[in-house]
Write a protein that holds these residues in place. Structure first.
Motif, PDB file in Angstrom:
ATOM      1  N   ARG A 233       6.892  -9.055  -6.046  1.00 18.66           N
ATOM      2  CA  ARG A 233       5.600  -9.525  -6.860  1.00 18.66           C
ATOM      3  C   ARG A 233       5.397 -11.055  -6.571  1.00 18.66           C
ATOM      4  N   ASP A 234       6.417 -11.698  -6.697  1.00 20.92           N
ATOM      5  CA  ASP A 234       6.046 -13.308  -6.183  1.00 20.92           C
ATOM      6  C   ASP A 234       5.748 -13.417  -4.714  1.00 20.92           C
ATOM      7  N   VAL A 235       5.896 -12.943  -3.749  1.00 18.06           N
ATOM      8  CA  VAL A 235       5.733 -13.025  -2.544  1.00 18.06           C
ATOM      9  C   VAL A 235       4.213 -12.149  -2.247  1.00 18.06           C
ATOM     10  N   PHE A 236       4.005 -11.137  -2.957  1.00 14.80           N
ATOM     11  CA  PHE A 236       2.539 -10.717  -3.057  1.00 14.80           C
ATOM     12  C   PHE A 236       1.501 -11.766  -3.493  1.00 14.80           C
ATOM     13  N   ARG A 237       1.854 -12.362  -4.723  1.00 18.17           N
ATOM     14  CA  ARG A 237       0.982 -13.475  -5.090  1.00 18.17           C
ATOM     15  C   ARG A 237       0.834 -14.547  -4.119  1.00 18.17           C
TER      16      ARG A 237
ATOM     17  N   SER B 263      -8.290 -14.972  -0.010  1.00 16.28           N
ATOM     18  CA  SER B 263      -9.627 -14.956   0.889  1.00 16.28           C
ATOM     19  C   SER B 263      -9.145 -13.799   2.252  1.00 16.28           C
ATOM     20  N   LEU B 264      -8.019 -13.701   2.242  1.00 12.53           N
ATOM     21  CA  LEU B 264      -7.740 -12.902   3.277  1.00 12.53           C
ATOM     22  C   LEU B 264      -8.056 -11.407   2.792  1.00 12.53           C
ATOM     23  N   LYS B 265      -7.589 -11.178   1.539  1.00  5.50           N
ATOM     24  CA  LYS B 265      -7.958  -9.752   0.607  1.00  5.50           C
ATOM     25  C   LYS B 265      -9.330  -9.515   0.581  1.00  5.50           C
TER      26      LYS B 265
ATOM     27  N   HIS C 173      -2.155  -3.257   5.403  1.00  6.63           N
ATOM     28  CA  HIS C 173      -2.547  -3.788   6.805  1.00  6.63           C
ATOM     29  C   HIS C 173      -2.762  -5.309   6.429  1.00  6.63           C
ATOM     30  N   VAL C 174      -2.631  -5.769   5.163  1.00  9.12           N
ATOM     31  CA  VAL C 174      -2.824  -7.425   5.010  1.00  9.12           C
ATOM     32  C   VAL C 174      -1.664  -8.131   4.154  1.00  9.12           C
ATOM     33  N   VAL C 175      -1.544  -7.566   2.960  1.00  7.09           N
ATOM     34  CA  VAL C 175      -0.319  -8.118   2.252  1.00  7.09           C
ATOM     35  C   VAL C 175       0.966  -8.095   2.770  1.00  7.09           C
ATOM     36  N   LEU C 176       1.342  -6.718   3.245  1.00  6.05           N
ATOM     37  CA  LEU C 176       2.658  -6.630   3.783  1.00  6.05           C
ATOM     38  C   LEU C 176       2.978  -7.366   5.117  1.00  6.05           C
ATOM     39  N   PRO C 177       2.075  -7.329   5.952  1.00  6.20           N
ATOM     40  CA  PRO C 177       2.134  -8.308   7.366  1.00  6.20           C
ATOM     41  C   PRO C 177       2.221  -9.639   6.701  1.00  6.20           C
ATOM     42  N   TYR C 178       1.653 -10.095   6.020  1.00  3.66           N
ATOM     43  CA  TYR C 178       1.468 -11.559   5.667  1.00  3.66           C
ATOM     44  C   TYR C 178       3.086 -12.004   5.241  1.00  3.66           C
ATOM     45  N   CYS C 179       3.684 -11.143   4.375  1.00  6.89           N
ATOM     46  CA  CYS C 179       4.955 -11.563   3.764  1.00  6.89           C
ATOM     47  C   CYS C 179       5.952 -10.896   3.863  1.00  6.89           C
ATOM     48  N   ARG C 180       5.932 -10.025   5.060  1.00  7.28           N
ATOM     49  CA  ARG C 180       6.968  -8.932   5.343  1.00  7.28           C
ATOM     50  C   ARG C 180       8.442  -9.682   5.422  1.00  7.28           C
TER      51      ARG C 180
END
Length: 328
Positions: A200-204, A209-211, A227-234
């Motif tokens: 939850r913390d890393v998704f935040r 703007s990306l989403k 396609h956006v959130v997971l690649p950004y903070c995987r």
């Protein structure tokens, strides 16, 4: 005018003594933080050396056979670590198979779907669950979850799944309630709040703007997350998962209550088993010989090595992910 500027410059310039004091302070601070960093390495090496010295009698007596021998006979002084090792790995694997998708769902809901008024209370509940001591989960598992499993879940698994050709042997056996499957589920319940809080913390941290750009292109909520959130903070997500795995590997009390503490090797997940941490906790006070005590300490060394390897693999994976992200 020129005289006043010169006086001000002279007054503001540090004296030679002040420069020496600043340099001395920097050196002392550097030594202090270097000692703090070195202390971690010294502590790690000291723990490993102490357990290696304590367990050397077991390795001298049994050799590498200690790792693959399933016999644990305190009376005959024959010890093997295979059952505790298998119990630790299997219960942790079951826990992670359940915990990772559930934790992802919790983090997904709290960051993307839940109404604003509900996010705070649910997030607080998750954090409170993460802070509950593991012995509480063990007691709840023994008095509440074990009877539920023995009356409702395990008989159904034995009747419906136990007769299947390939996976059937994994679900055969009497519905005792305690066993590898129950221990894995209790472990999963214990690590879910921990992993979901990290996710939850890393998704935040993902920029809105990306989403919003993805939503503007017509992407669904699932597509934005995948396609956006997971690649950004995987890399952070993978790190959180491995931290949860490390906690599951070393968990003691939550497993001891519901695992059955049996040194009989069985492929059925419904049968009692044992883990490294549970074996050490249950039998350390009963060790009445040097080889018995050394075998328990050797188990601790094995758990230390397994956990160290898991966390080292996690660090390598994170470094690899960061390298690929940099290349991309």
């Amino acid at each position: 005018m020129n005289t006043s500027v010169t006086n001000a410059t002279t007054a503001a310039a540090p004296t030679q003594e002040a420069v020496k004091d600043d340099a001395r302070g920097d050196r002392i601070f550097g030594w202090a933080v270097t000692f703090a960093a070195a202390f971690v390495m010294l502590l790690l090496l000291a723990v490993a050396a102490a357990m290696a010295w304590g367990g050397h009698l077991a390795f001298q007596t049994f050799g590498l056979r200690f790792l693959v021998n399933g016999e644990w006979d305190a009376v005959g002084k024959q010890f093997g670590a295979m059952v505790p090792i298998m119990g630790t790995l299997i219960s942790s694997a079951i826990a992670m198979l359940i915990a990772v998708p559930v934790s992802f769902g919790i983090a997904f809901y709290l960051t993307e779907i839940a109404p604003t008024w509900l996010r705070g209370p649910v997030s607080t509940a998750v954090e409170l669950l993460a802070g509950i001591p593991s012995i509480i989960y063990g007691m709840w598992g023994l008095f509440v979850f074990v009877p539920f499993m023995s009356e409702h879940v395990l008989p159904w698994l034995n009747d419906k799944v136990g007769s299947l050709p390939v996976v059937g042997p994994l679900f055969e056996g009497p519905p005792l309630g305690i066993g590898m499957l129950t221990a894995g589920i209790v472990l999963a319940i214990m690590v879910i709040p921990f992993i979901s809080s990290i996710m939850r913390d890393v998704f935040r941290t993902v920029p809105s703007s990306l989403k919003e750009s993805s939503y503007a292109l017509g992407a669904t909520t699932w597509e934005v997350v995948w396609h956006v959130v997971l690649p950004y903070c995987r890399s952070a997500v993978v790190g959180g998962i491995f931290l949860g795995l490390g906690r599951a590997l070393g968990e003691t009390m939550a497993v001891t209550f519901v695992l059955g503490n049996s040194h009989q090797l069985s492929w059925s997940l419904l049968m009692p088993g044992n883990s490294i941490a549970a074996t050490i906790a249950n039998e350390f006070t009963e060790a009445d010989s040097d080889i018995y005590l050394s075998s328990l300490i050797a188990l601790g060394l094995i758990l230390f090595v397994v956990t160290f390897i898991v966390l080292a693999v996690a660090r390598l994976m994170l470094a690899n992910l960061r390298r690929k992200e940099g290349a991309a």
